[in-house]
Design a protein around this motif. Sequence first.
Motif, PDB file in Angstrom:
ATOM      1  N   ASP A 184      38.695  82.690  49.694  1.00 17.74           N
ATOM      2  CA  ASP A 184      37.679  82.793  48.646  1.00 17.74           C
ATOM      3  C   ASP A 184      36.780  81.576  48.652  1.00 17.74           C
ATOM      4  OD1 ASP A 184      38.671  85.165  47.906  1.00 17.74           O
ATOM      5  OD2 ASP A 184      39.786  84.428  46.162  1.00 17.74           O
ATOM      6  N   GLN A 187      34.259  81.714  51.397  1.00 21.18           N
ATOM      7  CA  GLN A 187      33.199  82.655  51.103  1.00 21.18           C
ATOM      8  C   GLN A 187      32.231  82.110  50.061  1.00 21.18           C
ATOM      9  OE1 GLN A 187      34.776  86.504  50.598  1.00 21.18           O
ATOM     10  NE2 GLN A 187      32.776  87.477  50.824  1.00 21.18           N
ATOM     11  N   GLN A 336      50.388  83.115  62.254  1.00 20.65           N
ATOM     12  CA  GLN A 336      50.301  83.327  60.804  1.00 20.65           C
ATOM     13  C   GLN A 336      49.347  82.317  60.165  1.00 20.65           C
ATOM     14  OE1 GLN A 336      51.436  85.638  58.957  1.00 20.65           O
ATOM     15  NE2 GLN A 336      52.703  86.693  60.444  1.00 20.65           N
ATOM     16  N   THR A 339      45.803  83.178  60.954  1.00 24.16           N
ATOM     17  CA  THR A 339      45.380  84.377  60.214  1.00 24.16           C
ATOM     18  C   THR A 339      45.121  84.035  58.752  1.00 24.16           C
ATOM     19  OG1 THR A 339      47.032  85.462  61.550  1.00 24.16           O
ATOM     20  CG2 THR A 339      45.914  86.801  59.943  1.00 24.16           C
ATOM     21  N   ARG A 340      45.965  83.184  58.198  1.00 23.41           N
ATOM     22  CA  ARG A 340      45.839  82.902  56.773  1.00 23.41           C
ATOM     23  C   ARG A 340      44.700  81.950  56.459  1.00 23.41           C
ATOM     24  NH1 ARG A 340      52.098  81.760  56.679  1.00 23.41           N
ATOM     25  NH2 ARG A 340      52.897  83.838  56.294  1.00 23.41           N
ATOM     26  N   PRO A 344      37.508  83.771  58.128  1.00 20.87           N
ATOM     27  CA  PRO A 344      37.702  85.138  58.638  1.00 20.87           C
ATOM     28  C   PRO A 344      36.643  85.588  59.625  1.00 20.87           C
ATOM     29  CG  PRO A 344      37.138  85.136  56.305  1.00 20.87           C
ATOM     30  CD  PRO A 344      37.443  83.727  56.677  1.00 20.87           C
ATOM     31  N   SER A 345      35.425  85.081  59.471  1.00 22.49           N
ATOM     32  CA  SER A 345      34.377  85.530  60.387  1.00 22.49           C
ATOM     33  C   SER A 345      34.712  85.136  61.820  1.00 22.49           C
ATOM     34  CB  SER A 345      33.037  84.939  59.980  1.00 22.49           C
ATOM     35  OG  SER A 345      33.095  83.544  60.082  1.00 22.49           O
ATOM     36  N   MET A 348      37.551  88.005  63.034  1.00 30.46           N
ATOM     37  CA  MET A 348      37.174  89.398  63.203  1.00 30.46           C
ATOM     38  C   MET A 348      36.181  89.575  64.330  1.00 30.46           C
ATOM     39  SD  MET A 348      38.756  91.056  61.012  1.00 30.46           S
ATOM     40  CE  MET A 348      39.474  90.997  59.416  1.00 30.46           C
ATOM     41  N   THR A 357      42.933  88.096  68.993  1.00 24.31           N
ATOM     42  CA  THR A 357      43.456  89.457  68.843  1.00 24.31           C
ATOM     43  C   THR A 357      44.315  89.831  70.041  1.00 24.31           C
ATOM     44  OG1 THR A 357      41.456  90.007  67.638  1.00 24.31           O
ATOM     45  CG2 THR A 357      42.790  91.844  68.386  1.00 24.31           C
ATOM     46  N   CYS A 361      48.185  90.951  70.209  1.00 28.83           N
ATOM     47  CA  CYS A 361      48.643  92.140  70.929  1.00 28.83           C
ATOM     48  C   CYS A 361      49.769  91.772  71.877  1.00 28.83           C
ATOM     49  CB  CYS A 361      47.500  92.754  71.740  1.00 28.83           C
ATOM     50  SG  CYS A 361      46.337  93.657  70.754  1.00 28.83           S
TER      51      CYS A 361
ATOM     52  N   MET B   1      49.868  91.212  58.883  1.00 26.33           N
ATOM     53  CA  MET B   1      49.064  89.988  58.734  1.00 26.33           C
ATOM     54  C   MET B   1      48.169  90.037  57.476  1.00 26.33           C
ATOM     55  SD  MET B   1      48.370  88.825  62.425  1.00 26.33           S
ATOM     56  CE  MET B   1      49.732  88.896  63.556  1.00 26.33           C
ATOM     57  N   ALA B   2      47.402  88.947  57.195  1.00 28.29           N
ATOM     58  CA  ALA B   2      46.684  88.835  55.937  1.00 28.29           C
ATOM     59  C   ALA B   2      45.507  89.795  55.847  1.00 28.29           C
ATOM     60  CB  ALA B   2      46.218  87.406  55.747  1.00 28.29           C
ATOM     61  N   GLN B   3      44.515  89.342  55.173  1.00 27.08           N
ATOM     62  CA  GLN B   3      43.420  90.194  54.728  1.00 27.08           C
ATOM     63  C   GLN B   3      42.986  91.242  55.752  1.00 27.08           C
ATOM     64  OE1 GLN B   3      42.856  86.934  55.896  1.00 27.08           O
ATOM     65  NE2 GLN B   3      41.934  87.978  57.619  1.00 27.08           N
ATOM     66  N   ALA B   4      42.901  92.457  55.236  1.00 25.21           N
ATOM     67  CA  ALA B   4      42.496  93.536  56.120  1.00 25.21           C
ATOM     68  C   ALA B   4      41.059  93.930  55.856  1.00 25.21           C
ATOM     69  CB  ALA B   4      43.400  94.739  55.924  1.00 25.21           C
ATOM     70  N   GLY B   6      38.525  92.012  54.905  1.00 25.30           N
ATOM     71  CA  GLY B   6      37.553  90.914  54.931  1.00 25.30           C
ATOM     72  C   GLY B   6      36.562  91.046  56.061  1.00 25.30           C
ATOM     73  N   VAL B   7      36.029  92.218  56.227  1.00 30.64           N
ATOM     74  CA  VAL B   7      35.045  92.394  57.300  1.00 30.64           C
ATOM     75  C   VAL B   7      33.877  91.480  57.036  1.00 30.64           C
ATOM     76  CG1 VAL B   7      33.668  94.056  58.549  1.00 30.64           C
ATOM     77  CG2 VAL B   7      35.747  94.774  57.394  1.00 30.64           C
ATOM     78  N   PRO B   8      33.594  90.581  57.954  1.00 21.97           N
ATOM     79  CA  PRO B   8      32.623  89.542  57.669  1.00 21.97           C
ATOM     80  C   PRO B   8      31.207  90.059  57.663  1.00 21.97           C
ATOM     81  CG  PRO B   8      33.345  89.402  59.931  1.00 21.97           C
ATOM     82  CD  PRO B   8      34.102  90.528  59.306  1.00 21.97           C
ATOM     83  N   HIS B  85      46.156  99.033  67.882  1.00 15.32           N
ATOM     84  CA  HIS B  85      45.556  99.106  66.551  1.00 15.32           C
ATOM     85  C   HIS B  85      45.095  97.727  66.084  1.00 15.32           C
ATOM     86  CE1 HIS B  85      49.111  97.350  64.604  1.00 15.32           C
ATOM     87  NE2 HIS B  85      49.755  97.923  65.602  1.00 15.32           N
ATOM     88  N   LEU B  86      45.649  96.676  66.686  1.00 17.86           N
ATOM     89  CA  LEU B  86      45.230  95.323  66.311  1.00 17.86           C
ATOM     90  C   LEU B  86      43.758  95.078  66.637  1.00 17.86           C
ATOM     91  CD1 LEU B  86      48.353  93.340  67.536  1.00 17.86           C
ATOM     92  CD2 LEU B  86      47.666  93.679  65.184  1.00 17.86           C
ATOM     93  N   TYR B  87      43.274  95.776  67.662  1.00 15.79           N
ATOM     94  CA  TYR B  87      41.870  95.598  68.033  1.00 15.79           C
ATOM     95  C   TYR B  87      40.930  96.232  67.000  1.00 15.79           C
ATOM     96  CZ  TYR B  87      43.217  94.306  72.823  1.00 15.79           C
ATOM     97  OH  TYR B  87      43.723  93.693  73.927  1.00 15.79           O
ATOM     98  N   ARG B  89      40.881  96.191  63.865  1.00 14.72           N
ATOM     99  CA  ARG B  89      40.620  95.472  62.614  1.00 14.72           C
ATOM    100  C   ARG B  89      39.186  94.943  62.572  1.00 14.72           C
ATOM    101  NH1 ARG B  89      44.036  90.663  62.113  1.00 14.72           N
ATOM    102  NH2 ARG B  89      45.601  91.945  63.124  1.00 14.72           N
ATOM    103  N   GLY B  90      38.481  95.352  61.558  1.00 17.13           N
ATOM    104  CA  GLY B  90      37.116  94.847  61.376  1.00 17.13           C
ATOM    105  C   GLY B  90      36.088  95.461  62.307  1.00 17.13           C
ATOM    106  N   PRO B 203      34.920  90.933  47.259  1.00 12.51           N
ATOM    107  CA  PRO B 203      35.318  89.561  47.524  1.00 12.51           C
ATOM    108  C   PRO B 203      34.336  88.538  46.950  1.00 12.51           C
ATOM    109  CG  PRO B 203      35.264  90.859  49.535  1.00 12.51           C
ATOM    110  CD  PRO B 203      34.714  91.702  48.455  1.00 12.51           C
ATOM    111  N   GLN B 206      35.274  87.721  43.473  1.00 12.64           N
ATOM    112  CA  GLN B 206      36.449  86.863  43.413  1.00 12.64           C
ATOM    113  C   GLN B 206      36.080  85.418  43.711  1.00 12.64           C
ATOM    114  OE1 GLN B 206      39.250  88.281  46.203  1.00 12.64           O
ATOM    115  NE2 GLN B 206      39.649  90.170  45.081  1.00 12.64           N
TER     116      GLN B 206
END
Lengths: 491, 212
Positions: A184, A187, A336, A339-340, A344-345, A348, A357, A361, B1-4, B6-8, B85-87, B89-90, B203, B206
């Motif tokens: 948060d 962001q 972990q 990821t945490r 995030p940008s 992804m 990623t 895998c 894993m964490a946030q799913a 959170g597509v940037p 399926h990991l690929y 995400r987002g 988000p 928040q």
Amino acid sequence: MSLKSERRGIHVDQSELLCKKGCGYYGNPAWQGFCSKCWREEYHRARQKQIQEDWELAERLQREEEEAFASSQSSQGAQSLTFSKFEEKKTNEKTRKVTTVKKFFSASSRVASKKENQEAKAPSPSINRQTSIETDRVSKEFIEFLKTFHKTGQEIYKQTKMFLETMHYKRDLSIEEQSECTQDFYQSVTERMQTRGKVPPEKVEKIMDQIEKYIMTRLYKYVFCPETTDDEKKDLAIQKRIRALHWVTPQMLCVPVNEEISEVSDMVVKAITDIIEMDSKRVPRDKLACITKCSKHIFNAIKITKNEPASADDFLPTLIYIVLKGNPPRLQSNIQYITRFCNPSRLMTGEDGYYFTNLCCAVAFIEKLDAQSLNLSQEDFDRYMSGQTSPRKQESENWSPDACLGVKQMYKNLDLLSQLNERQERIMSEAKKLEKDLIEWTDGIAKEVQDIVEKYPLEIKPPNQSLAAIDSENVENDKLPPPLQPQVYAG
Amino acid sequence: MAQAGGVPCPEAAPGQPCVFKLVLLGSSSVGKSSLALRYVKNDFKSLLPTVGCAFFTKEVGSGAASARLEIWDTAGQEKYHSICHLYFRGANAALLVYDITKKDSFLDAQRWLRDLEREAPPGEVVVMLVGNKTDLGGQREVTFQEGKEFAESHRLLFAEASAKLNHQVTEVFSAVVRELLRREERKSQAQTGDRGLALTGAPAGQARCCAH
């Protein structure tokens, strides 16, 4: 202090066992040689004093940091000076992670830089100093960096400080909540810069990287593999799993890498080094950079082997192979943590995200790996997993000539032994089969006889027909020519 | 894993180009990488990968509607199916590639679609079905009609292409980008009630409360 108590443990003297205050009760080394009552008193006094000191220190540090921010003057000297203070204070500190300390701190808010104090309370002075030096260096860099952004920079600095403060109170929360908070924060800062600060996008990215570096260097100790999670258990599980899979060959995974080419094996070694190095980095982005570096080396290795750029079909198996070969430390914890707490940008999208990623895998694949995924029969897979045999054994004929003679002999003997074993098993099973057959045979015969006996019960009939009646049915008896009579011929 | 969630992307600030993530799915050797490579290579502006060809970026669109397209290649071998399926995400878009000369690859593509739909509800990801290797028309096992019918029944975009002859390749990617931009535009026009906006809006709310 701890050294002293250890020494005492070796030469026990009766008088030394008593409370240091001389109240007559026995003391305890864990209470610095006091009895429980005196220790409580002593401890309370020391604690009060320490809190007082912490306050002063925190305020001073706050002032110093603000000064450092205002002028370009280095704060390094002042920072290191405070360390002698910390050392002193540590002698009072008996147990690590005393929860009461936290309570005192959460009660006394508005101390912005208590973070530094916490930092100083690490168990080992040497590690602690190292950590702090790095933290200081990062803080200084961060301040220097923000200076180029004038007013926006100042605002960002304030926000970051405030965030670290809130995070301090949230230390008891679950790691997911802490992670959410951090996300948060990322962001909200990004949004503020874009809307209020009107910072151009490429600069926003740069600033975000610096913010991440700054806050994560500070939070690392508390949020990496925290005790509240089972990260450590998972680390050990995957480590054990990879160790059990030591026999997997590149051929089984269809890895398009030929390690006999020296250039390629160099690349493989470099890739392994990079993936292992990931654990030593503190900032998520630095960890990602290690993964990316590793991936680049893998691509190079494939390119040299195949003479064409690698596609994902080639890349993933090779990455799996590298992970199996390297067995990187604390793999799950690192994944972990990234990821945490990574922006995030970065996860992804982007090249770093792509390689990350792929690593996820690879780990998922290793966890699920079975006979089928290595093109092996279930039987072979089980035997390799249990360590009964190794796939290398079959290649013993192709051992390079420079392989040690003893090793060759050993493999030959192992071969022989396993053959003997096999033969023995075969004989045993055949003997058993024979035994079974024999038993079945006797049983079968007995049963057959029994059946027949039942089917045709033995009846002895009295002989009611005379032997003469044998041809009584012969009705044409009289048509037969008369029997020849003996005739006498004279002469 | 964490946030799913959170597509940037697409909620980027004005002036900042959106990033669209496109995953390439399909069995091995159907030509996923070749399609991407062909598409990216034809444009001199795009960044060519120096070593591997598994991750590409390309600038698409122009003016206000400019965006960056990221192409993520995936390993297509059967054994990696369960982890792919990991690929997803987002991801904003997916290209389901099959080989028109191999019936199996067409069936595999349908399986990928099921996997994809399990991860992302239908409609959130732009999916295009692509039959590759039209240059080998003589050995065709999947007819154009079959592909088209399957695509229509699942509301997918559809095309046949040849990476080798560079036939229809750019058109395939352009169609996906066009659809992405169209959805983006619709999303920004819609005020409320639109699911896409609601998702990306959450988000931000928040964040505001956490900063203080």
